[in-house]
Design a protein around this motif. Structure first.
Motif, PDB file in Angstrom:
ATOM      1  N   ASN A  90      11.649 -25.338 -28.380  1.00 13.14           N
ATOM      2  CA  ASN A  90      11.813 -26.409 -29.366  1.00 13.14           C
ATOM      3  C   ASN A  90      13.008 -26.171 -30.275  1.00 13.14           C
ATOM      4  OD1 ASN A  90       9.629 -28.232 -28.797  1.00 13.14           O
ATOM      5  ND2 ASN A  90       8.221 -26.684 -29.564  1.00 13.14           N
ATOM      6  N   GLY A  93      16.101 -27.029 -28.252  1.00 14.91           N
ATOM      7  CA  GLY A  93      16.145 -28.474 -28.054  1.00 14.91           C
ATOM      8  C   GLY A  93      16.475 -29.229 -29.328  1.00 14.91           C
ATOM      9  N   THR A  97      19.626 -31.585 -30.183  1.00 15.25           N
ATOM     10  CA  THR A  97      19.391 -32.948 -30.674  1.00 15.25           C
ATOM     11  C   THR A  97      20.189 -33.230 -31.934  1.00 15.25           C
ATOM     12  OG1 THR A  97      17.159 -32.989 -29.730  1.00 15.25           O
ATOM     13  CG2 THR A  97      17.639 -34.545 -31.521  1.00 15.25           C
ATOM     14  N   PHE A 478      21.483 -32.596 -22.464  1.00 18.68           N
ATOM     15  CA  PHE A 478      20.350 -31.689 -22.667  1.00 18.68           C
ATOM     16  C   PHE A 478      19.410 -32.220 -23.744  1.00 18.68           C
ATOM     17  CE2 PHE A 478      18.516 -28.001 -24.959  1.00 18.68           C
ATOM     18  CZ  PHE A 478      17.697 -27.517 -23.945  1.00 18.68           C
ATOM     19  N   ALA A 479      19.961 -32.787 -24.817  1.00 16.93           N
ATOM     20  CA  ALA A 479      19.137 -33.359 -25.880  1.00 16.93           C
ATOM     21  C   ALA A 479      18.274 -34.500 -25.348  1.00 16.93           C
ATOM     22  CB  ALA A 479      20.026 -33.845 -27.017  1.00 16.93           C
ATOM     23  N   TYR A 482      15.418 -32.960 -23.247  1.00 16.91           N
ATOM     24  CA  TYR A 482      14.432 -32.310 -24.119  1.00 16.91           C
ATOM     25  C   TYR A 482      13.577 -33.336 -24.850  1.00 16.91           C
ATOM     26  CZ  TYR A 482      12.641 -30.274 -28.431  1.00 16.91           C
ATOM     27  OH  TYR A 482      11.824 -29.935 -29.482  1.00 16.91           O
TER      28      TYR A 482
END
Length: 546
Positions: A90, A93, A97, A478-479, A482
């Motif tokens: 998390n 991620g 984000t 990737f964001a 996730y």
């Protein structure tokens, strides 16, 4: 052209306009111009600098304090190892984000945040609808977060009372009155002056760091330590799922909640000096600092848990297992209450920041005529504070708190909306930015000040803070992955065979809010809401257009 001037391309035209470049070091004129290019009039006082907004965002997240509260969900599904590795996932991620959100906040530093970006990045045929839906979800999420903060603090205080006096029996009306008292303090702090709020948040940041060591040192020094294998390799599946993998993912959203809400800085953008650079920096430093503190506290807590079963059972009476762990550690109810008081004080400070962000989001959405009674909600006090929006947030908290009289399960089901709604807004803006990136919609910087060009969907330019390519695109992708994963698992119940007490109603609540917002848009809002209202036109900014 002289260095003290720059070129500005008018919307939809090829007109080059020359006028003096604002002094970026002074903050005020530069920030006002950044806001005017987004079509908004500067109305709020810019009292926040880097350190005060860093304290603000760190206090809203309060991750090391929050992980003490949220880790129980991961302990049930995943166990100690699941909580540790799940938090690491998390953390990475969330960092990806908010690196993406930092790029967007540098492009358009406005209190509207997500819905303003959606209105800029979305295709024309669905632009207004997606912006409206995002605004409703973000506004609802922050309003619910304000109520949930009051509930968590009220139950924490009641848990401390039970730990001190085991014969004490908390009543629902006790919870409601405590919520009202705590949130009234948040309203008062938000209604004085913005400068007072900024200074308060700067002090909170110091207490956030000092409080961390004040809890960590006695926890590590006094408690017996478990084996590393018990922390890093012990997985549990107490939810009765078919596999440990499913159990791990079901527990994953629990620790993510301790990192939620960093976009609070985004909604304060119009009160921050040099917002286009300070907001992205504050976002990244907040996630890194709070991630380190929360990870350290989590590992220390797990190493120092002598009786995990007793800690989990304690939530039936004291609401939160970490209170029992504190008591086991210091072997004193008084000492445990003192340690818990530090968490409580930080939680109250967090409530101040949550109310500030919730009210600014409500004020911004009303400014764009998206809320009922928007004419009243957009009014400012003589200190340039959105007091009607602040008071409305308090009223909403009071009304939501009445649900506790009927059922705390129903109230917890309602406050779960904040997780699903906020992550939905993050996911949507990340997807749209990735789409715009891959389609080459952003103008190449022809000039060092080209990020100051008037911003509209056909003329996109990066702000002064961005990730270099190709890392920016990879991070953006990737964001999205996730957030999709986290959003999916956030609707799962904690046990395989849920009852009315253990069911996860977040899907029902989230779906109801989405359907209601769509219905309101179709029958009413589509006639008044046309995306962010442009209050300042190019002609107002530049009277001498050549």
């Amino acid at each position: 052209m002289p260095k003290d001037h720059f070129e500005l391309q008018a919307m939809g035209t090829d007109t080059d306009v020359s006028f003096p470049a604002p002094n970026s070091r002074s903050g005020s004129s530069s920030d006002d111009f950044h806001l005017q290019r987004l079509g908004k009039r500067p109305l709020l006082n810019r009292s926040f600098g880097f350190m005060s907004i860093l304290g603000f965002t760190c206090s809203v997240l309060i991750s090391w304090e929050g992980i003490l509260v949220t880790s129980v969900g991961g302990l049930l599904n995943g166990g100690p190892a699941g909580v540790v590795w799940g938090f690491l996932v998390n953390w990475l991620g969330t960092l990806a984000t908010f690196a993406t959100i930092a790029e967007l906040s540098s492009i358009a530093p406005t209190a509207g945040g997500q819905y303003h970006w959606v209105a800029t990045l979305a295709p024309a045929y669905c632009r207004n609808f997606l912006a409206y839906l995002t605004a409703w979800l973000t506004t609802a999420a922050w309003q619910v977060m304000a109520a949930s903060t009051g509930y968590l603090l009220a139950t924490l205080l009641q848990g401390m009372m039970v730990m001190s006096r085991p014969d004490h029996v908390p009543k629902p009306w006790h919870t409601i009155l405590l919520m009202w008292a705590i949130m009234t303090f948040a309203v008062l702090m938000n209604s004085i002056t913005s400068r007072t709020l900024a200074r308060f948040e700067g002090l909170v940041f110091i207490f956030h760091i000092v409080g961390f060591f004040a809890v960590l040192i006695p926890l590590v020094y006094l408690a017996p330590h478990g084996e590393p294998s018990a922390v890093f390799t012990t997985f549990l599946n107490l939810g009765g799922w078919d596999s440990q993998t499913v159990s791990f993912f079901v527990g994953l959203p629990a620790s993510a909640a301790s990192l939620m809400g960093a976009d609070s800085a985004v909604h304060m953008s119009e009160e921050i000096q040099s917002a286009a650079t300070v907001v992205p920096q504050a976002l990244m430093y907040t996630i890194m600092i709070n991630g380190v503190l929360a990870m350290s506290m989590l590992i220390a807590l797990l190493f120092c848990t002598a009786d995990l079963s007793a800690a989990l059972e304690a939530q039936l009476t004291m609401f939160y297992p970490f209170l029992e762990i504190f008591r086991q550690t210091v072997k004193s109810k008084t000492g445990a209450c003192i340690m818990a008081s530090i968490v409580l004080v930080m939680g109250i400070a967090s409530g101040v920041g949550v109310y500030a962000s919730a009210s600014r989001m409500l004020w911004s959405f009303s400014r764009d005529r998206g809320m009922p009674f928007h004419d009243q909600l957009t009014k400012l006090s003589k200190n340039s504070l959105p007091v009607p929006a602040i008071l409305t947030t308090l009223v909403i908290t009071m009304l939501l708190s009445l649900i506790v009289l009927g059922s705390s399960v129903a109230f917890n089901a309602f406050i779960s909306l904040s997780v699903a709604a906020l992550y939905s807004s993050y996911l949507l803006v990340c997807i749209l930015l990735l789409y715009r990136r891959l389609t080459g919609a952003f103008l190449q910087n022809r000039h060092s000040d080209s990020q100051l060009a008037v911003l509209d969907p056909d003329h996109l330019a990066w702000g002064p803070w961005r990730l270099p390519e190709p890392f920016g695109t990879i991070n953006n992708l990737f964001a999205c992955v996730y957030l999709s994963l986290l959003w999916f698992w956030s609707f799962w119940p904690p046990v395989a065979s849920p009852t009315a007490q253990t069911a996860n109603f977040s899907g029902l609540v989230f779906g109801s809010v989405v359907l209601l917002s769509i219905a309101w848009y179709m029958f009413r809002a589509r006639h008044s809401f046309e995306g962010p209202v442009r209050e300042v036109e190019l002609e107002d900014m530049l009277p001498n257009v050549s």
